[in-house]
Motif scaffolding. Structure first.
Motif, mmCIF file in Angstrom:
data_model
loop_
_atom_site.group_PDB
_atom_site.id
_atom_site.type_symbol
_atom_site.label_atom_id
_atom_site.label_comp_id
_atom_site.label_asym_id
_atom_site.label_seq_id
_atom_site.Cartn_x
_atom_site.Cartn_y
_atom_site.Cartn_z
ATOM 1 N N GLN A 154 -5.533 5.721 5.355
ATOM 2 C CA GLN A 154 -4.412 4.636 5.485
ATOM 3 C C GLN A 154 -5.107 3.400 6.177
ATOM 4 N N ARG A 155 -5.561 3.514 7.121
ATOM 5 C CA ARG A 155 -6.287 2.080 7.560
ATOM 6 C C ARG A 155 -7.109 1.545 6.496
ATOM 7 N N ARG A 156 -7.859 2.234 5.956
ATOM 8 C CA ARG A 156 -8.958 1.581 4.922
ATOM 9 C C ARG A 156 -7.927 1.021 3.799
ATOM 10 N N LYS A 157 -6.841 1.453 3.279
ATOM 11 C CA LYS A 157 -5.993 0.897 2.430
ATOM 12 C C LYS A 157 -5.389 -0.536 2.822
ATOM 13 N N GLN A 158 -5.048 -0.242 4.195
ATOM 14 C CA GLN A 158 -4.312 -1.265 4.680
ATOM 15 C C GLN A 158 -5.422 -2.456 4.792
ATOM 16 N N HIS A 159 -6.500 -2.293 5.289
ATOM 17 C CA HIS A 159 -7.507 -3.282 5.443
ATOM 18 C C HIS A 159 -7.984 -4.261 4.234
ATOM 19 N N ILE A 160 -8.025 -3.207 3.107
ATOM 20 C CA ILE A 160 -8.449 -3.907 1.639
ATOM 21 C C ILE A 160 -7.244 -4.664 1.429
ATOM 22 N N ASN A 161 -5.797 -4.278 1.303
ATOM 23 C CA ASN A 161 -4.838 -5.171 1.003
ATOM 24 C C ASN A 161 -4.718 -6.387 1.662
ATOM 25 N N ALA A 162 -5.150 -6.426 3.008
ATOM 26 C CA ALA A 162 -5.119 -7.417 3.923
ATOM 27 C C ALA A 162 -6.161 -8.472 3.425
ATOM 28 N N ARG A 163 -7.506 -7.989 3.090
ATOM 29 C CA ARG A 163 -8.469 -8.919 2.554
ATOM 30 C C ARG A 163 -8.147 -9.419 1.452
ATOM 31 N N ASN A 164 -7.231 -8.607 0.521
ATOM 32 C CA ASN A 164 -6.812 -9.193 -1.018
ATOM 33 C C ASN A 164 -5.720 -10.113 -0.725
ATOM 34 N N LYS A 165 -5.295 -10.570 0.496
ATOM 35 C CA LYS A 165 -4.230 -11.032 0.640
ATOM 36 C C LYS A 165 -2.587 -10.523 0.280
ATOM 37 N N ASN A 166 -2.735 -9.128 -0.103
ATOM 38 C CA ASN A 166 -1.756 -8.519 -0.413
ATOM 39 C C ASN A 166 -0.923 -8.229 0.984
ATOM 40 N N TYR A 167 -0.353 -9.214 1.664
ATOM 41 C CA TYR A 167 0.026 -8.944 3.051
ATOM 42 C C TYR A 167 1.267 -7.858 2.840
ATOM 43 N N ALA A 168 2.099 -8.069 2.069
ATOM 44 C CA ALA A 168 3.381 -7.264 2.157
ATOM 45 C C ALA A 168 3.182 -5.707 2.165
ATOM 46 N N GLU A 169 2.185 -5.411 1.071
ATOM 47 C CA GLU A 169 1.581 -3.879 1.019
ATOM 48 C C GLU A 169 0.911 -3.527 2.308
#
Length: 253
Positions: A154-169
Motif C-alpha cells: 500500500q505504501r509503495r503504491k501511495q508513493h508511486i502515485n505521489a511521484r506521478n502527481k496523482n495526488y488524489a489517488e
C-alpha cells in the motif's frame, strides 16, 4: 532554601547516617538507588543536549556514589557475618544451667535473623525485578516494527502515485495505509505486552523459587535446632536421674 541539596551534601549525609546506624541495611539503599537513577537520567540528558562537561561530572559522581554504596554494603555484610560468628561463639560458651533460658533467647534471635534474611532477599528481588522490567521494555521497544506485505505494498503504491502527481489517488492510498498501520501497531503492542507478561512471570517464578529455597533452609535448620534441644533435655534428665540414684545409694551406705 529551595529544599534541594548538592551531591557533596548528599554523600556527606549518607556517610553520617551509615556511621550512626548500628544495624545498617545490607541490601541496596532505596535512597541511593533513587539518587543514582536521577543522576543517570541527568547524565543522559546532558549528553543528549551536548553539555559534555556536565555529563562528565555526573558520570564521575555516579562512580563515586556507586563505590561508596558498594563499600557500605560490604561493611554491612562483614558486620552481619561478625555478629553471626559472635552469636555462635556465645552459644558454645553458654553454661548448661541456664540452657533453657538461653535457648529461648537464641531461637528468638534466629527467628529475627531469618526474617532479616527474608526481608533482604525480598528487597533485592524487588530491585532486580525493576531493572529486569526496564531492560525488557527497552529490548521490546527497540525492535524495528515488522510491517505486513499488505501495508508495504500500500505504501509503495501511495508513493508511486505521489511521484506521478496523482495526488488524489495518493491521498486515498495514504488514508488506507494509515489505518492499516495503526491496526498493525496495536497488534504489535498487544503481542509485546503478551511477551512482556510471559517473561516477567518466568522471572518472578525464578525469584519465588529462590525465596522458597531460603524458607526451606530456614525451616530445616529450625527443626534441627528443635530436635537438638529435645535431645539435650532428655540427656540432662537422664543424667539428673543417675545423679539422684547415685546420691541415694551413697546415703544408704
Amino acid at each position: 532554601d529551595n529544599g534541594q541539596i548538592d551531591f557533596e551534601s548528599f554523600v556527606s549525609i549518607l556517610e553520617q547516617n551509615d556511621s550512626n546506624n548500628d544495624a545498617p541495611l545490607e541490601g541496596p539503599d532505596p535512597k541511593v538507588l533513587e539518587f543514582l537513577r536521577i543522576l543517570e537520567e541527568y547524565r543522559i540528558k546532558c549528553e543528549e543536549e551536548g553539555n559534555y562537561l556536565e555529563a562528565g561530572r555526573a558520570h564521575k559522581q555516579l562512580g563515586i556514589l556507586k563505590k561508596q554504596e558498594e563499600k557500605r554494603q560490604q561493611k554491612s555484610i562483614r558486620a552481619r557475618q561478625l555478629s553471626e560468628r559472635q552469636d555462635v561463639q556465645l552459644a558454645h560458651n553458654m553454661q548448661f544451667s541456664d540452657f533453657n533460658a538461653s535457648w529461648d533467647k537464641y531461637m528468638d534471635e534466629y527467628d529475627n535473623m531469618a526474617q532479616m534474611y527474608i526481608q533482604q532477599m525480598t528487597e533485592r528481588h524487588a530491585s532486580i525485578l525493576l531493572e529486569f522490567q526496564k531492560q525488557l521494555r527497552q529490548e521490546l521497544s527497540g525492535k524495528p516494527p515488522k510491517w505486513s506485505k499488505e501495508l508495504l505494498e500500500q505504501r509503495r503504491k501511495q508513493h508511486i502515485n505521489a511521484r506521478n502527481k496523482n495526488y488524489a489517488e495518493a491521498q486515498k492510498l495514504k488514508k488506507i495505509s494509515d489505518k492499516t498501520e495503526e491496526k498493525e501497531k496495536r497488534e504489535m503492542e498487544q503481542s509485546q505486552a503478551i511477551i512482556f507478561a510471559k517473561r516477567e512471570a518466568q522471572f518472578r517464578s525464578q525469584q519465588q523459587a529462590e525465596l522458597q529455597a531460603l524458607l526451606k533452609r530456614i525451616e530445616c535448620r529450625r527443626k534441627e535446632q528443635s530436635q537438638a534441644i529435645i535431645f539435650a533435655k532428655r540427656e540432662a534428665q537422664f543424667r539428673s536421674q543417675q545423679q539422684a540414684e547415685f546420691t541415694s545409694i551413697i546415703k544408704k551406705n
